[in-house]
Motif scaffolding. Sequence first.
Motif, short mmCIF file in Angstrom:
data_model
loop_
_atom_site.label_atom_id
_atom_site.label_comp_id
_atom_site.label_asym_id
_atom_site.label_seq_id
_atom_site.Cartn_x
_atom_site.Cartn_y
_atom_site.Cartn_z
N PHE A 139 0.82 -1.21 0.00
CA PHE A 139 0.00 0.00 0.00
C PHE A 139 0.86 1.26 0.00
CE2 PHE A 139 -1.99 3.56 2.16
CZ PHE A 139 -3.04 3.78 1.30
N VAL A 140 1.94 1.26 0.76
CA VAL A 140 2.82 2.43 0.78
C VAL A 140 3.34 2.73 -0.62
CG1 VAL A 140 5.06 3.28 1.60
CG2 VAL A 140 3.47 2.19 3.20
N ASN A 141 3.70 1.69 -1.36
CA ASN A 141 4.16 1.89 -2.73
C ASN A 141 3.06 2.43 -3.63
OD1 ASN A 141 7.07 0.68 -3.43
ND2 ASN A 141 6.19 -0.46 -1.72
N PHE A 142 1.85 1.90 -3.46
CA PHE A 142 0.72 2.38 -4.25
C PHE A 142 0.44 3.85 -3.97
CE2 PHE A 142 -3.90 3.25 -4.07
CZ PHE A 142 -4.19 3.19 -5.42
N ALA A 143 0.44 4.22 -2.68
CA ALA A 143 0.15 5.61 -2.30
C ALA A 143 1.22 6.55 -2.86
CB ALA A 143 0.05 5.73 -0.79
N TYR A 144 2.47 6.13 -2.79
CA TYR A 144 3.56 6.97 -3.31
C TYR A 144 3.41 7.19 -4.81
CZ TYR A 144 8.31 8.56 -4.36
OH TYR A 144 9.39 9.28 -4.79
N GLU A 145 3.12 6.10 -5.53
CA GLU A 145 2.97 6.21 -6.98
C GLU A 145 1.76 7.06 -7.34
OE1 GLU A 145 2.68 3.26 -10.91
OE2 GLU A 145 3.21 2.45 -8.94
N LEU A 146 0.70 6.97 -6.55
CA LEU A 146 -0.51 7.75 -6.81
C LEU A 146 -0.24 9.23 -6.61
CD1 LEU A 146 -3.56 7.24 -7.47
CD2 LEU A 146 -3.97 7.43 -5.00
N ILE A 147 0.55 9.58 -5.61
CA ILE A 147 0.81 10.98 -5.29
C ILE A 147 1.90 11.57 -6.17
CG2 ILE A 147 1.62 12.56 -3.47
CD1 ILE A 147 0.35 10.56 -1.45
N VAL A 148 3.00 10.83 -6.31
CA VAL A 148 4.18 11.37 -7.01
C VAL A 148 4.10 11.14 -8.51
CG1 VAL A 148 6.70 11.20 -7.17
CG2 VAL A 148 5.57 11.08 -4.94
N GLY A 149 3.44 10.06 -8.92
CA GLY A 149 3.31 9.76 -10.34
C GLY A 149 4.33 8.79 -10.87
N GLU A 150 5.21 8.27 -9.99
CA GLU A 150 6.18 7.27 -10.42
C GLU A 150 6.35 6.26 -9.30
OE1 GLU A 150 10.40 9.34 -9.23
OE2 GLU A 150 9.55 9.79 -11.21
N ALA A 151 6.81 5.06 -9.67
CA ALA A 151 6.90 3.98 -8.70
C ALA A 151 7.99 4.24 -7.67
CB ALA A 151 7.16 2.67 -9.43
N LEU A 152 7.69 3.96 -6.40
CA LEU A 152 8.70 4.04 -5.34
C LEU A 152 9.68 2.88 -5.46
CD1 LEU A 152 9.79 5.24 -2.67
CD2 LEU A 152 8.08 3.84 -1.46
N VAL A 153 9.14 1.67 -5.71
CA VAL A 153 9.97 0.48 -5.87
C VAL A 153 9.68 -0.15 -7.22
CG1 VAL A 153 10.53 -1.81 -4.98
CG2 VAL A 153 10.05 0.04 -3.38
N ARG A 154 10.69 -0.26 -8.05
CA ARG A 154 10.57 -0.95 -9.34
C ARG A 154 11.68 -1.98 -9.39
NH1 ARG A 154 8.20 0.22 -14.21
NH2 ARG A 154 7.62 2.30 -13.50
N PHE A 155 11.30 -3.20 -9.71
CA PHE A 155 12.28 -4.30 -9.68
C PHE A 155 13.02 -4.42 -11.01
CE2 PHE A 155 8.93 -5.25 -6.62
CZ PHE A 155 9.68 -5.48 -5.48
#
Length: 508
Positions: A492-508
Motif C-alpha cells: 500500500f505504501v508503494n501504491f500511495a507513493y505512486e498515486l501521489i508522485v506519479g512514479e513507482a517508489l519500488v521498481r524491480f
Amino acid sequence: MANEVDGRTTAPTPTEYPLGVSRPPLGVADLPEPEEVFSVRRIGVVQIIQFVIGPSLIALGISIGSGEWLLGPDAVGEFGFVGVGWVITVSAILQTFYNVECSRYVMATGEVPIVGFGRVPPGWKFWVPFSLVAFYFAFIFGGWAAGAGQGLFALITGRLHEPDEIEWVRLLAIGLLLVVFLITALARKVSRALELTNWVLVGVLLAVLVVVCVAIVPWSIWWEGVRGLVTPARPPEGITASVLGGLAGFTALASGLNWYAMNHYRDKGYGMGYRVGFISGMRGEKQELLPVGMTFQDTPDNRRRWRRWYRLLRIDLWLVFFGGAMIGMLLPTILMAHVVETSGETPTEANVPTFTAEQLGAQYGSGMFYLLLVVGVLVLFSTQLGIFEALVRNFTDAAHAVSPKLRRILEDDPRKFYYPYMLVLIVVIGAALHLALPTELVRISANMSNFGALMFPFVLMYLNSRLPRPARPRPWHYVILVLNVLFFGFFFVNFAYELIVGEALVRF
C-alpha cells in the motif's frame, strides 16, 4: 442469580459480558451444538458438505473474479510465473489466517466485524464510519460488473465492443447488478441464496477451467505455474510494487478488508451467530436480528463445543477457501501463459476480461470463444454478486446495530432498509462505472484493500484478546496478524507513493 449445586451456593451466572468501549455488554448464553444449528443427528463428511460449508464459498466466489481472473493473468501474461507466483501463495496463506481471526470474533460473539469494531477505542463513532468508508472506497467502483459487461456484450454480439460502444457495456453491467437484486429478493435467507448460487457458479467455473487447461495447456506450463507458486524469487525486471500489490491484495479475497465477507458466518449460524439472528429474504419470514451480540461462559461443555466449531471453521476456510483460491489462481494464469505463448501477444488493461476468449477463439474456433466468454462473465458476475451484496449488508448491519431510532422506524426488520438501499447503490455504482477501465478499477480496489491491512489486524488483536478464554487466539496467531500488516502494508505504501508522485517508489 445464585445457583445451588449439591446443597452449596455457587456464584451467580453472569447475564452480561463487557467487551471494549462504547457498545452495550454482550449477552451470555451457551454455545449451541452444531447438530442443533444444522438440524441433523450427526455431523459427518456428508453433513459438512451439505450444511456446514458455505460462507467460504461466497468469499471464494468473490476472490476468483478479481485476483484470479483479472490481476493474476494480467501480471503473469506480461511478466511470467517466477517472481510473481510466490506473492500469490504468501498472500493466500496470510489472508486465510486473517479470515480465521475475523471469523473467530463472529463465531464467539455473533457480532459481525463492522459492528464489533465499534468496541475498539475510541469507539463506534470513529470505527464504524471509518470502516465503511475504507470498504466503500475500495469496492464502490464496480470494476467486476464492468468486466462482466464486456464479456456479456461479446456474447450477445459475437465480437468485442468498439470504443464508441462502451456505454452499452456499462448498461449491461448495470443489468447484472439488477440480477443480484433479484437473487436476494427471491431468497428466503439471503446468505443461503448466495451460497447455493456460488456452489453452482464456482463448481461450473472450476470444472470448465480444469477441462480446458488439461485439454490445451502443455504440462511444461502447468509445471511452470506450480513452480512459480512455491519458488521464492526476485520479482521480474520492470514490474512495480504497485502492480504486485494489486495481485497480492486480491489474491484470495481483499487482504485487510476481508472482514467484509465474514458476516455470513453469523447468518449461517456458526457458534453464537445462531443466537443472534440473520437477514432474511423478501420471501422469508421476518427474523429477529439482535443489535448486540452474545457470547458464552468458560465451562467444560462450552469449551468442547468451541473446539468443535473451530474445527468446522478451519475446514471451511482452509480446505474450501484456501484450496479453491489456489486452484482458482493457477488455472486462469496457466491458461493465460499458454495463450500469450501461442499468440505472441500480451493482454492490456483494456482487454484482460476478454483476451483469453478472443485468442483461443482464433485458435480453436467460435465454440471456444463463446465458452471462455461464458466463463469470464460468470467469474466476474460471481465476484460482483458477493461484493455488491456485501456493500449493502455491511451498511445495513452497521446502521441497524448503532441506531435505536432506525430500528424503531424499521420495526426491527432490517429488510426494510436492506432492499431500498440496494436499489440506491445500483444507481451509485452505475455512475462509478464511467470512471475507468475494469482492470484499472479492480487494481485501485486491490491496493485500497492493502490499506485496510495497516490497521484492522490490530483491531482484531484487541477484540479477540478479550473474548472468553476458550476462544482467544494463541500467541503465534498475533505474529501472523503482524505479518499481514507488514506484507500488505508494504504494497500500500508503494501504491500511495505512486498515486501521489506519479512514479513507482519500488521498481524491480
